[in-house]
Scaffold this motif. Structure first.
Motif, short mmCIF file in Angstrom:
data_model
loop_
_atom_site.label_atom_id
_atom_site.label_comp_id
_atom_site.label_asym_id
_atom_site.label_seq_id
_atom_site.Cartn_x
_atom_site.Cartn_y
_atom_site.Cartn_z
N ALA A 87 -24.98 14.25 -29.78
CA ALA A 87 -26.21 14.93 -29.36
C ALA A 87 -26.71 14.38 -28.02
O ALA A 87 -27.18 15.14 -27.16
CB ALA A 87 -27.28 14.79 -30.43
N ARG A 90 -24.29 15.78 -25.38
CA ARG A 90 -24.40 17.24 -25.31
C ARG A 90 -25.73 17.66 -24.67
O ARG A 90 -25.78 18.57 -23.85
CB ARG A 90 -24.25 17.81 -26.72
N TYR A 91 -26.81 16.99 -25.07
CA TYR A 91 -28.13 17.37 -24.57
C TYR A 91 -28.33 16.95 -23.12
O TYR A 91 -28.91 17.68 -22.32
CB TYR A 91 -29.21 16.72 -25.44
#
Length: 209
Positions: A87, A90-91
């Motif tokens: 995360a 990805r973020y």
């Protein structure tokens, strides 16, 4: 600004783990089932910031909580850490990473092939403890692999190695002589994984033809 804040948060927690990591490890060694939730959170942080190699953490958890409880906490910590790292990348950085992954023709072809077989590839790489977890985390996050597919494949693939770490830690304390049998068993397991992987690749190749 988003990238800067994400990076600063990660570095800040890493510094805290470097300063207090040894004290937290001592606390984990004391065991106690009433602290399993807190210990699972600490295991996640240790896996996310590997100041101390995670196999050692798994061994300590196995010695403190036994093979069953230790395996569960080790697996929870490692799985959650991988999902959080996914995360995080990805973020914060997927837009940068995808430009790099698809900039070179050969790497682009490898990435496309990986994305087509993402679930099985991630699952199999997790079964082999010597493959760096952070490489799988980052590469998956930069690709087009969905969050759900990655989370399931990664978490399932981590089960055997996390059981191994905790079982070895418990066995060292209770019966060190059984370590030879554990090594033989896991070696046989990895051999079966390799054979299965070869058969899977052969089947995929014939299916495409």
């Amino acid at each position: 600004m988003r990238k800067v804040f994400v990076l600063l948060g990660y570095v800040g927690i890493a510094i805290l783990m470097y300063v207090y990591g040894e004290s937290l490890l001592q606390w984990i060694r004391q065991g106690g089932t009433e602290y399993m939730i807190v210990t699972s959170i600490l295991a996640t942080i240790f896996a996310l910031f590997p100041i101390i190699p995670y196999p050692i953490i798994g061994g300590v958890l196995g010695a403190a909580y036994g093979p069953l409880g230790g395996s569960l906490i080790t697996w929870i910590g490692s799985s959650l850490a991988s999902i959080l790292m996914f995360a995080f990348v990805r973020y914060g950085y997927q837009d940068w990473g995808r430009k790099w992954l698809y900039r070179y023709d050969r790497l682009s072809k490898v990435t496309v092939l990986f994305e087509r077989n993402a679930f099985m590839t991630i699952f199999l790489t997790r079964l082999i403890p010597i493959i760096p977890s952070i490489v799988v985390n980052i590469y998956s996050a930069l690709s087009r692999v969905s969050f759900l597919r990655y989370s399931i494949a990664s978490s399932l693939g981590k089960v055997p190695s996390m059981i191994l770490f905790a079982t070895v830690g418990s066995t060292i304390v209770t019966n060190p002589g059984e370590l030879v049998f554990i090594a033989l068993f896991y070696g046989s397991f990895l051999l079966l994984v390799y054979v299965f992987f070869r058969l899977f690749n052969r089947f995929s190749h014939h299916a495409k033809q």
